[in-house]
Each structure stands twice: as C-alpha cells, then as structure tokens.
Motif scaffolding. Structure first.
Motif, PDB file in Angstrom:
ATOM      1  N   PRO A  66       1.026  -1.419  -0.132  1.00 22.69           N
ATOM      2  CA  PRO A  66      -0.052   0.314  -0.042  1.00 22.69           C
ATOM      3  C   PRO A  66       0.705   1.386  -0.074  1.00 22.69           C
ATOM      4  CG  PRO A  66      -1.006  -1.847   1.453  1.00 22.69           C
ATOM      5  CD  PRO A  66       0.444  -2.268   1.338  1.00 22.69           C
ATOM      6  N   THR A  67       1.934   0.732   0.864  1.00 25.59           N
ATOM      7  CA  THR A  67       2.866   2.745   0.681  1.00 25.59           C
ATOM      8  C   THR A  67       3.970   2.528  -0.660  1.00 25.59           C
ATOM      9  OG1 THR A  67       4.323   0.904   1.652  1.00 25.59           O
ATOM     10  CG2 THR A  67       3.656   1.813   2.808  1.00 25.59           C
ATOM     11  N   LEU A  69       1.725   3.373  -3.199  1.00 21.99           N
ATOM     12  CA  LEU A  69       0.992   4.360  -3.548  1.00 21.99           C
ATOM     13  C   LEU A  69       1.035   5.859  -4.114  1.00 21.99           C
ATOM     14  CD1 LEU A  69      -2.449   4.965  -4.108  1.00 21.99           C
ATOM     15  CD2 LEU A  69      -2.757   6.299  -1.862  1.00 21.99           C
ATOM     16  N   GLN A 109      -1.498   8.780   4.668  1.00 23.90           N
ATOM     17  CA  GLN A 109      -1.922   8.474   3.409  1.00 23.90           C
ATOM     18  C   GLN A 109      -3.408   7.600   3.524  1.00 23.90           C
ATOM     19  OE1 GLN A 109       1.179   5.821   1.094  1.00 23.90           O
ATOM     20  NE2 GLN A 109       1.671   7.912  -0.487  1.00 23.90           N
ATOM     21  N   GLU A 110      -4.436   7.421   2.865  1.00 19.94           N
ATOM     22  CA  GLU A 110      -5.175   6.401   2.894  1.00 19.94           C
ATOM     23  C   GLU A 110      -6.141   5.803   2.389  1.00 19.94           C
ATOM     24  OE1 GLU A 110     -10.464   6.909   3.740  1.00 19.94           O
ATOM     25  OE2 GLU A 110      -9.039   8.729   2.819  1.00 19.94           O
ATOM     26  N   TYR A 111      -5.678   4.718   2.182  1.00 21.33           N
ATOM     27  CA  TYR A 111      -5.715   3.213   1.284  1.00 21.33           C
ATOM     28  C   TYR A 111      -7.076   2.439   0.834  1.00 21.33           C
ATOM     29  CZ  TYR A 111      -1.137   3.864   2.522  1.00 21.33           C
ATOM     30  OH  TYR A 111       0.667   3.647   2.575  1.00 21.33           O
ATOM     31  N   PRO A 114      -6.919  -2.440  -2.429  1.00 23.49           N
ATOM     32  CA  PRO A 114      -5.864  -2.528  -3.138  1.00 23.49           C
ATOM     33  C   PRO A 114      -5.118  -2.811  -4.589  1.00 23.49           C
ATOM     34  CG  PRO A 114      -6.985  -4.995  -2.451  1.00 23.49           C
ATOM     35  CD  PRO A 114      -7.954  -3.434  -2.638  1.00 23.49           C
ATOM     36  N   GLY A 158      -6.467   5.663  -4.029  1.00 19.75           N
ATOM     37  CA  GLY A 158      -6.165   5.613  -2.115  1.00 19.75           C
ATOM     38  C   GLY A 158      -5.622   7.296  -2.310  1.00 19.75           C
ATOM     39  N   HIS A 160      -3.225  10.709  -1.288  1.00 19.07           N
ATOM     40  CA  HIS A 160      -1.707  10.948  -0.380  1.00 19.07           C
ATOM     41  C   HIS A 160      -2.334  12.528  -0.062  1.00 19.07           C
ATOM     42  CE1 HIS A 160       2.481  11.114  -0.228  1.00 19.07           C
ATOM     43  NE2 HIS A 160       2.560  12.271  -0.631  1.00 19.07           N
TER      44      HIS A 160
END
Length: 316
Positions: A66-67, A69, A109-111, A114, A158, A160
């Motif tokens: 996820p990071t 993004l 960040q918001e996910y 996936p 997501g 950022h």
C-alpha cells in the motif's frame, strides 16, 4: 512600531491570507497518468529495498504494498509533462510575500482498495488547505496541504496528502554554549511495550534480535508481529556482535547537544543478516567505508544510558 504601522501590517497579512484561501480546491496541476502499469518488477525492487518479505506481495494473487501508492504517480527523471498549475502560482505568491523557504512537514495516506499488477493508474491533485500565518521555530509562514487522489481503472484506490511549510526564516541569536562543567546528555530512547525487551538487553550489554517462533525468521528493529508469516509469537537470539558497514552517512548539521559533529552513522549488517543503525567508532568519520568489518561494543553515554555502537578495526 506605531499603532498605525501595526494595523497596516496586520491588514497586509489579512489581505494576503484572503488571496491564499482562493487557491483552496484548485488543481495543483493537470491530471496525470502513471508512466507504467502496476507491475511485479517494481513491487519486487520496492520490497527488496524495504526488506519487506510479506508473502502478499508475490505470487499469482500478488498486491502492491500500500505504501507504494505515490510511487505509481512519479514521473521519473524525465518528469510529468504538462503539469503546471495553481501550486506554482501559489508558491510564487508566497515567495513574493517573503516566504521563500520551504520544508516538508508530514504526509498522510489512505488506502481504499489494493493495487494489483496490470492496474492502470491515473491521478489528480488539489490544494486542499492553506493555513493562517503560523510562527514556528524555523520562522513564520503558511502550511500548504495538497491532496492527490490515485485511481486504478477509474476507481479511487487511495489518497496522498502532503504538507509543507512556506516560511520566512527566523533570525536566531547563536545558541549559548553550555558551561564547561555541564555535559549535555544524549536523548533518551522511546521505550514502549514493543521494544522494551531490546533495551533491557542493552542494559545487560546484550544485543537481542527477535525471532519468529513459527517460521524462525529474524527481524530487527523489534516489531509486534512477523513480516514473513504474520505470527505474533516470538523469542530472541543474541547477536554475535560481528557485522559490516552496509551503508553510512556523515552528520555535519544540525548540531545537537551531546554530539560533536562531524560523526559517522552507519547502517550495520549483522552476521545474523539483520541491520541496525548506530554510530561507527574507532576510526575518523572520513575513513568509514562500505563493507568495513565492525564489532559491537557498548558505550556508556551517561550514568543512566548504555548504547550499542560498532567499532571499526582500523584505518584504510
């Protein structure tokens, strides 16, 4: 300053802030498209660089960490073309008002879903907020927050958020030197329930490494669970103390109490295969080299604090 002069200055700040607020909600630049589809090679390189062995990031049903993004939106060395927008105008306005320095302060960040190999990435960003004038230790200025929405196949994947401070540097008098008889102490480590065992080991001059009792993978720094299998069960092994310099930096600035720059900070690869950040001692800072063998020892920083450091055998 006279009362009239003070009012004029306040009015000018208010007028500037009114102009800055008009940029909220405006696009920072034109919408963009990821230069590459989400792909396995980039995921593999990212995981190797981060030391992340989570099995979710490999195999036929792999997802991207996820990071990553923001990584899919980056333009590389050639950049993203046709991206000029309101952010450049806002920066120019702040520069003209004397807020010529900039420092990144934080990101969030918001996910939402996936990302998987083959996903096509699109993104757009806006100036989400501009703060009123703030005074910080660095100086006086405005916090500017941008929000990037990242989409995969048109679906929001997501967000950022990135925040900077545009400021006018504060003029600071030189910091008073401590009296010769006063030795400043090193900063205290942050000890919590997840790493307390490590620091208890250091107090006994033992460098303890966590080991998953299910898959036996070693991990450092200490974490609540295993990156490899997700197990929460663990024990420890004691490091032999042998290692090599995997990478390093030389700290010149800023100066901190109890530190005497320049000095070398190394990323040490232990014989057990994990890595730890610590000081390299025993040779001048400019003699530290990648691949240099080092040996663990414990530095008594003060009467309350022992720290693991790594001593090099000798100079080149």
């Amino acid at each position: 300053m006279s009362r009239d002069g003070w009012h004029e200055q306040v009015d000018s700040h208010d007028l500037l802030y009114e102009r800055l607020k008009t940029y909220e909600g405006r696009p920072t630049a034109a919408p963009g498209t990821g230069k590459d589809l989400v792909n396995e090679p980039m995921i593999r390189h990212w995981c190797e660089a981060m030391g992340d062995t989570n099995p979710a990031y490999g195999g036929p049903d792999a997802i991207a960490p996820p990071t990553m993004l923001q990584a899919w939106t980056m333009g590389g060395l050639s950049g993203n073309t046709d991206r000029a927008g309101a952010y450049d105008e806002l920066s120019t306005l702040l520069d003209g008002a004397g807020y010529t320095s900039i420092v990144a302060t934080d990101c969030e960040q918001e996910y939402l879903r996936p990302l998987r190999p083959g996903d096509a990435i699109t993104f757009d960003s806006v100036i989400e907020s501009v703060s009123p004038r703030k005074t910080t230790k660095l100086g006086t200025g405005h916090f500017v927050t941008t929000r990037m929405d990242v989409r995969a196949g048109g679906e929001l994947a997501g967000t950022h958020r990135f925040r900077v401070l545009k400021y006018a540097p504060a003029g600071r008098p030189p910091a008073p030197r401590p009296e010769p008889s006063v030795t400043p102490k090193r900063p205290r480590p942050v000890i919590n329930r997840d790493n307390a065992g490590f620091w208890e080991g250091v107090a006994e001059h033992r460098l303890l490494i966590q080991r998953c009792t299910d898959c036996e993978v070693l991990r450092f720094p200490w974490l609540p669970g295993c990156n490899a299998c997700g197990s929460l069960a663990w024990d420890t092994v004691e490091a032999s103390g042998e290692g090599t310099v995997y990478s390093y930096v030389v700290m010149h600035h800023p100066p901190f109490p109890a530190f005497d720059p320049p000095y070398a900070v190394g990323l040490i690869e232990l014989a057990e295969g994990v890595r730890i950040v610590s000081n390299v001692v025993g040779v001048p800072y400019d003699k530290v080299r990648i691949g240099m063998p080092v040996r663990l020892e414990f530095l008594k920083a003060d009467e309350e604090l022992d720290l693991p450091v790594f001593r090099a055998g000798g100079e080149d």
